[in-house]
Design an enzyme around this catalytic site. Structure first.
Site, short mmCIF file in Angstrom:
data_model
loop_
_atom_site.label_atom_id
_atom_site.label_comp_id
_atom_site.label_asym_id
_atom_site.label_seq_id
_atom_site.Cartn_x
_atom_site.Cartn_y
_atom_site.Cartn_z
N LYS A 10 0.83 -1.21 0.00
CA LYS A 10 0.00 0.00 0.00
C LYS A 10 0.86 1.27 0.00
CE LYS A 10 -1.98 -1.26 3.87
NZ LYS A 10 -1.28 -2.54 4.15
N ARG A 50 -9.57 0.66 9.07
CA ARG A 50 -9.15 -0.70 9.38
C ARG A 50 -10.20 -1.46 10.16
NH1 ARG A 50 -3.22 0.16 9.16
NH2 ARG A 50 -2.30 -1.87 9.44
N ARG A 105 11.79 -5.95 4.40
CA ARG A 105 11.60 -4.49 4.26
C ARG A 105 12.63 -3.71 5.07
NH1 ARG A 105 5.85 -1.88 5.31
NH2 ARG A 105 6.00 -3.02 7.27
N ARG A 154 11.63 -2.18 10.71
CA ARG A 154 10.58 -1.79 11.65
C ARG A 154 10.44 -2.86 12.73
NH1 ARG A 154 5.28 0.06 8.24
NH2 ARG A 154 4.26 -1.34 9.71
N ARG A 201 -0.09 -9.47 13.07
CA ARG A 201 -0.72 -8.40 12.25
C ARG A 201 -1.60 -9.01 11.16
NH1 ARG A 201 4.45 -5.57 10.36
NH2 ARG A 201 3.09 -4.29 9.06
P1 AP5 Z 1 4.88 -1.66 1.79
O1 AP5 Z 1 4.51 -0.80 0.65
O2 AP5 Z 1 5.68 -1.04 2.90
O3 AP5 Z 1 3.60 -2.43 2.36
P2 AP5 Z 1 2.32 -1.89 3.12
O4 AP5 Z 1 1.13 -2.54 2.55
O5 AP5 Z 1 2.33 -0.40 3.19
O6 AP5 Z 1 2.61 -2.56 4.52
P3 AP5 Z 1 2.58 -2.00 6.01
O7 AP5 Z 1 3.30 -3.04 6.84
O8 AP5 Z 1 3.13 -0.60 6.12
O9 AP5 Z 1 1.10 -2.02 6.31
P4 AP5 Z 1 0.41 -2.11 7.64
O10 AP5 Z 1 -0.97 -1.86 7.21
O11 AP5 Z 1 0.63 -3.33 8.44
O12 AP5 Z 1 1.20 -1.02 8.52
P5 AP5 Z 1 0.86 0.46 8.92
O13 AP5 Z 1 2.11 1.23 8.83
O14 AP5 Z 1 -0.36 0.96 8.21
O15 AP5 Z 1 5.69 -2.92 1.19
C1 AP5 Z 1 6.18 -3.94 2.05
C2 AP5 Z 1 7.56 -4.41 1.50
O16 AP5 Z 1 7.36 -5.04 0.22
C3 AP5 Z 1 8.57 -3.28 1.26
O17 AP5 Z 1 9.85 -3.77 1.55
C4 AP5 Z 1 8.48 -2.98 -0.24
O18 AP5 Z 1 9.71 -2.53 -0.77
C5 AP5 Z 1 8.11 -4.37 -0.80
N1 AP5 Z 1 7.22 -4.26 -1.95
C6 AP5 Z 1 6.08 -3.51 -2.03
N2 AP5 Z 1 5.48 -3.67 -3.22
C7 AP5 Z 1 6.26 -4.57 -3.91
C8 AP5 Z 1 6.16 -5.17 -5.20
N3 AP5 Z 1 5.15 -4.89 -6.03
N4 AP5 Z 1 7.10 -6.04 -5.57
C9 AP5 Z 1 8.12 -6.36 -4.73
N5 AP5 Z 1 8.26 -5.85 -3.49
C10 AP5 Z 1 7.34 -4.96 -3.09
O19 AP5 Z 1 0.44 0.27 10.45
C11 AP5 Z 1 1.37 -0.11 11.43
C12 AP5 Z 1 0.66 -0.21 12.78
O20 AP5 Z 1 0.11 1.09 13.15
C13 AP5 Z 1 -0.54 -1.17 12.85
O21 AP5 Z 1 -0.15 -2.51 13.10
C14 AP5 Z 1 -1.36 -0.55 13.99
O22 AP5 Z 1 -0.81 -0.88 15.25
C15 AP5 Z 1 -1.19 0.95 13.75
N6 AP5 Z 1 -2.22 1.51 12.85
C16 AP5 Z 1 -2.02 2.12 11.64
N7 AP5 Z 1 -3.18 2.51 11.09
C17 AP5 Z 1 -4.15 2.15 11.97
C18 AP5 Z 1 -5.58 2.27 11.96
N8 AP5 Z 1 -6.23 2.82 10.93
N9 AP5 Z 1 -6.26 1.76 13.01
C19 AP5 Z 1 -5.62 1.20 14.06
N10 AP5 Z 1 -4.28 1.06 14.15
C20 AP5 Z 1 -3.54 1.52 13.11
#
Ligand code: AP5
Length: 220
Positions: A14, A89, A128, A161, A172
């Site tokens: 994402k 979420r 990552r 991270r 997660r």
């Molecule tokens: P990346 O693009 O970083 O993936 P992502 O989908 O953004 O993954 P996240 O882990 O950031 O999502 P998340 O939803 O768990 O975490 P968030 O930060 O929102 O890509 C991942 C890896 O793959 C990278 O290394 C990239 O280079 C590689 N990659 C990507 N695309 C690729 C491709 N096409 N081909 C090859 N490689 C690729 O949330 C973190 C925490 O914050 C949560 O656990 C929670 O505690 C809290 N939080 C955040 N938002 C909320 C909410 N709305 N409600 C409650 N708690 C929340």
């Protein structure tokens, strides 16, 4: 004005795809994860409250998240277009987003579901690496920096991270299945859900989303 949502499991790509789309559109990227991590780094009270949940791979409370998104929308210009990543979420967050967008006379145009097999997201999160200074995202083998451990853009140090540790990743993914997957039906029933292939290259996924928005993607 309009908004879009990027929905998908942790590691679906994402944040990566949002960065590419933001460069070529007027959508402003809103990542609740990035906002929370910045609050932790700055020692902001919000970050202190959220840190434990984040490190355990649990969701932060709806009240906290909805409060910060509302604050951001209220502070933004009236004609802003938003691309939400990691929000909503839960069903409660989705309903609050509906209310907030209605207040801003903003239409929820599409919710893009990035579909990626489980084993692929686990491998992506394990590899990552993120720049401590500018937040650029890499992968040790898929999207490696030119020099190991160093950001191509700003020369900053790359780190893993804490919530990308294997046990936390599995938690997660379970939380996504229990609390977030319900949003697929919610948005499908409203006719705004668009399924995209998140397992291909980041450019291909971004191009698929851009095509659905009636735009052409310029490959990087
Ligand atoms: P990346 O693009 O970083 O993936 P992502 O989908 O953004 O993954 P996240 O882990 O950031 O999502 P998340 O939803 O768990 O975490 P968030 O930060 O929102 O890509 C991942 C890896 O793959 C990278 O290394 C990239 O280079 C590689 N990659 C990507 N695309 C690729 C491709 N096409 N081909 C090859 N490689 C690729 O949330 C973190 C925490 O914050 C949560 O656990 C929670 O505690 C809290 N939080 C955040 N938002 C909320 C909410 N709305 N409600 C409650 N708690 C929340």
């Amino acid at each position: 004005m309009e908004a879009i949502v990027l929905l998908g499991a942790p590691g679906a790509g994402k944040g990566t795809v949002a960065g590419l789309i933001e460069e070529q559109t007027s959508f402003s990227h809103v990542s609740t994860g990035d906002i929370l991590r910045a609050a932790v780094k700055e020692g902001h009270p919000l970050g202190c409250k959220a840190r434990k949940d984040m490190e355990a791979g649990q969701l932060v409370s709806d009240d906290v998240i909805v409060g910060l998104v509302n604050e951001l929308l209220d502070a933004g210009p009236p004609d802003a277009c938003y691309m939400f990543d990691g929000f909503p979420r839960t069903l409660e967050q989705a309903r609050k987003l509906d209310e907030a967008l209605a207040r801003k006379a903003t239409q929820l145009r599409s919710v893009f579901l990035l579909e990626v097999p489980r084993e692929l997201v686990v491998a992506r999160l394990g590899g990552r690496r993120i720049c401590r200074d500018c937040g650029a995202v890499y992968h040790v083998s898929n999207i490696p920096p030119q020099v190991e451990g160093v950001c191509d853009d700003c020369g900053g140090e790359l780190y893993q991270r804490p919530d990308d540790a294997e046990a936390t990743v599995l938690n997660r993914l379970a939380v996504f299945k229990e609390q977030t997957a319900v949003l697929i039906k919610y948005y499908e029933s409203r006719g705004v859900l668009v399924r995209v292939d998140g397992a291909c290259s980041r450019d291909e996924t971004a191009a698929e989303i851009m095509a659905s928005l009636g735009r052409t993607f310029q490959a990087q």
